[in-house]
Design a protein around this motif. Sequence first.
Motif, short mmCIF file in Angstrom:
data_model
loop_
_atom_site.label_atom_id
_atom_site.label_comp_id
_atom_site.label_asym_id
_atom_site.label_seq_id
_atom_site.Cartn_x
_atom_site.Cartn_y
_atom_site.Cartn_z
N HIS A 1 35.87 32.75 34.28
CA HIS A 1 36.15 33.75 35.33
C HIS A 1 36.90 34.98 34.81
N PRO A 2 37.86 34.83 33.87
CA PRO A 2 38.54 36.03 33.38
C PRO A 2 37.59 37.07 32.80
N TRP A 3 36.40 36.65 32.36
CA TRP A 3 35.42 37.61 31.83
C TRP A 3 34.42 38.02 32.92
N TRP A 4 34.00 37.04 33.70
CA TRP A 4 32.96 37.31 34.71
C TRP A 4 33.53 38.10 35.91
N GLY A 5 34.74 37.75 36.33
CA GLY A 5 35.36 38.40 37.49
C GLY A 5 35.42 39.92 37.34
N LYS B 1 43.93 30.41 41.32
CA LYS B 1 44.95 31.06 42.17
C LYS B 1 44.32 32.05 43.15
N VAL B 2 43.00 32.24 43.02
CA VAL B 2 42.32 33.20 43.90
C VAL B 2 42.37 32.70 45.35
N MET B 3 42.58 33.63 46.29
CA MET B 3 42.56 33.27 47.71
C MET B 3 41.32 33.93 48.33
N SER B 4 40.21 33.18 48.32
CA SER B 4 38.94 33.78 48.76
C SER B 4 38.81 33.85 50.27
N LEU B 5 39.61 33.08 50.98
CA LEU B 5 39.55 33.09 52.45
C LEU B 5 40.95 33.30 52.99
N ASP B 6 41.11 34.36 53.79
CA ASP B 6 42.42 34.64 54.37
C ASP B 6 42.24 35.46 55.66
N VAL B 7 41.87 34.77 56.72
CA VAL B 7 41.67 35.45 58.01
C VAL B 7 42.26 34.60 59.14
N VAL B 8 42.52 35.28 60.24
CA VAL B 8 42.92 34.56 61.46
C VAL B 8 41.70 34.56 62.39
N HIS B 9 41.27 33.35 62.79
CA HIS B 9 40.11 33.29 63.68
C HIS B 9 40.50 33.87 65.04
N PRO C 1 39.72 28.35 45.58
CA PRO C 1 39.16 27.27 44.77
C PRO C 1 40.19 26.38 44.06
N GLY C 2 41.47 26.67 44.22
CA GLY C 2 42.51 25.87 43.56
C GLY C 2 42.58 24.44 44.08
#
Lengths: 376, 97
Positions: A135-139, A249-257, A268-269
Amino acid sequence: MLTSSTLLMVIFGLLVGLIAGFVMYRSDYCLAGMFRNAIMFRNMFMLRILFLQIVFTAVIFEIARQSGLLPLYPFPILSAPSPANLIGGFVFGVGMVLAGGCVVGTLYKMGAGSIISLVAFIGLICGCGLYAEIHPWWGPFVKASTFFKGSITIPQLLGIDPLGLVILFCLPSMVVLWNWHRQDKWERPAEVKGYIQPWKTAIILALLGLFSYLAVGVPLGITTTYVKLAAMLENVFSPSHVSSVQYFKVMSLDVVHPFTGVTLKGGPGPEIDSIWFIQFPVIVGIILGSYFSALQLKEFTVYYKVPIKQVVTAFAGGVILGLAARMTPSCNIWHLLGGIPIFAMQSLLFLVGLVPGTWLGGIILLRILNNKVGKG
Amino acid sequence: MEKSIQELPVLQTITLDVRGQVCPATLLVALENMNTHRSALLGGAAKLHIMTDNREATVTIPGTARAMGYTVAVVHATGYYTIEIWRTTGSDKGGLP
């Protein structure tokens, strides 16, 4: 901590998975097989069913949106397109042919006792774990190559209401589907017990996708939890390494429904978070649903005498599939049955890559099997 | 009307046990064997007896075999299915598509 809302999410996910696994097993609803059979054997039957599912999903998603039931639109985790979606789709196509199923197909086949699918599943987790290392290269590549920034769907890019595009796409599609129906192309003869015609399963899965979207803010998708499983396993043996991996450590989801008021937060952690509560019960449900389906038909069997060449191929396919599911990001279920119905550009690029990838996967598989298949 | 398989003077049964295998390997095995034993199958001297626990194969293999002019019967056994493929009089297909 398991709050009442997370408990509801778990029960809901489990039910969705149970139903999906049950009907997918009965219909042999293999999304990998749909593309593979069309490309390798020119058998278009299941692709027609997939088309039906995409059109039906586009219609019901739009009805729900027009009714004000989809405040999270486009749904979270989707983002602007990048060549990574195309490349990921291509690699995904290769992997799913070699693995003998996609991320969901592998689950329902495993639930019915398939050792090859179990091996592919292990490969998938390894592939997802491997992605965390690259991921450090692909991201940065994904970030740098993203285009149409700020636009996730075609309607957003064009600055139009999605309704117009839904009508433009679905009306001619419905004429095509109706013609297929009149020519009896929605059904196929089957001699197995308890067979459910795939078009019925397509409708059920589309409805489950909508229910998921309504209840937890996202349609069906499970691959982030494959990474979580990889991270959890790694954490047992090398917690210091896991804590040093940037991707975990990525936070891919962070919403309030907006309806439920529940904060959906996760990544993904290895932590138990909203993504875990949304996706893991679905994974377990699909396996159990398929297991019960096979058991009811007295078809649950586990055969260990499988040609080693096929076992190794399935593992390699699983690794490639897992890697691709993160490179893209997300899987075919997410893109084909969630993203494409809302004209997400990421998902359309994924599909464009998936087709040649499936073709290449077929060629590789034929060479690997090399006329000696089944004799190992 | 097609003859039942019991009525045919079959000399040789070619058994393929592909239990545990998934598609497309199961279909490829069947195709390979239909090709390898083409003469015997076409002449009614042999039949293919395939054992599979892959439900998808019970659709893909019969569909392909019928398109090639063979007669097919699918029977449910305990924990798996058997697919019988043989030749009756009729169209002169039989090669790989």
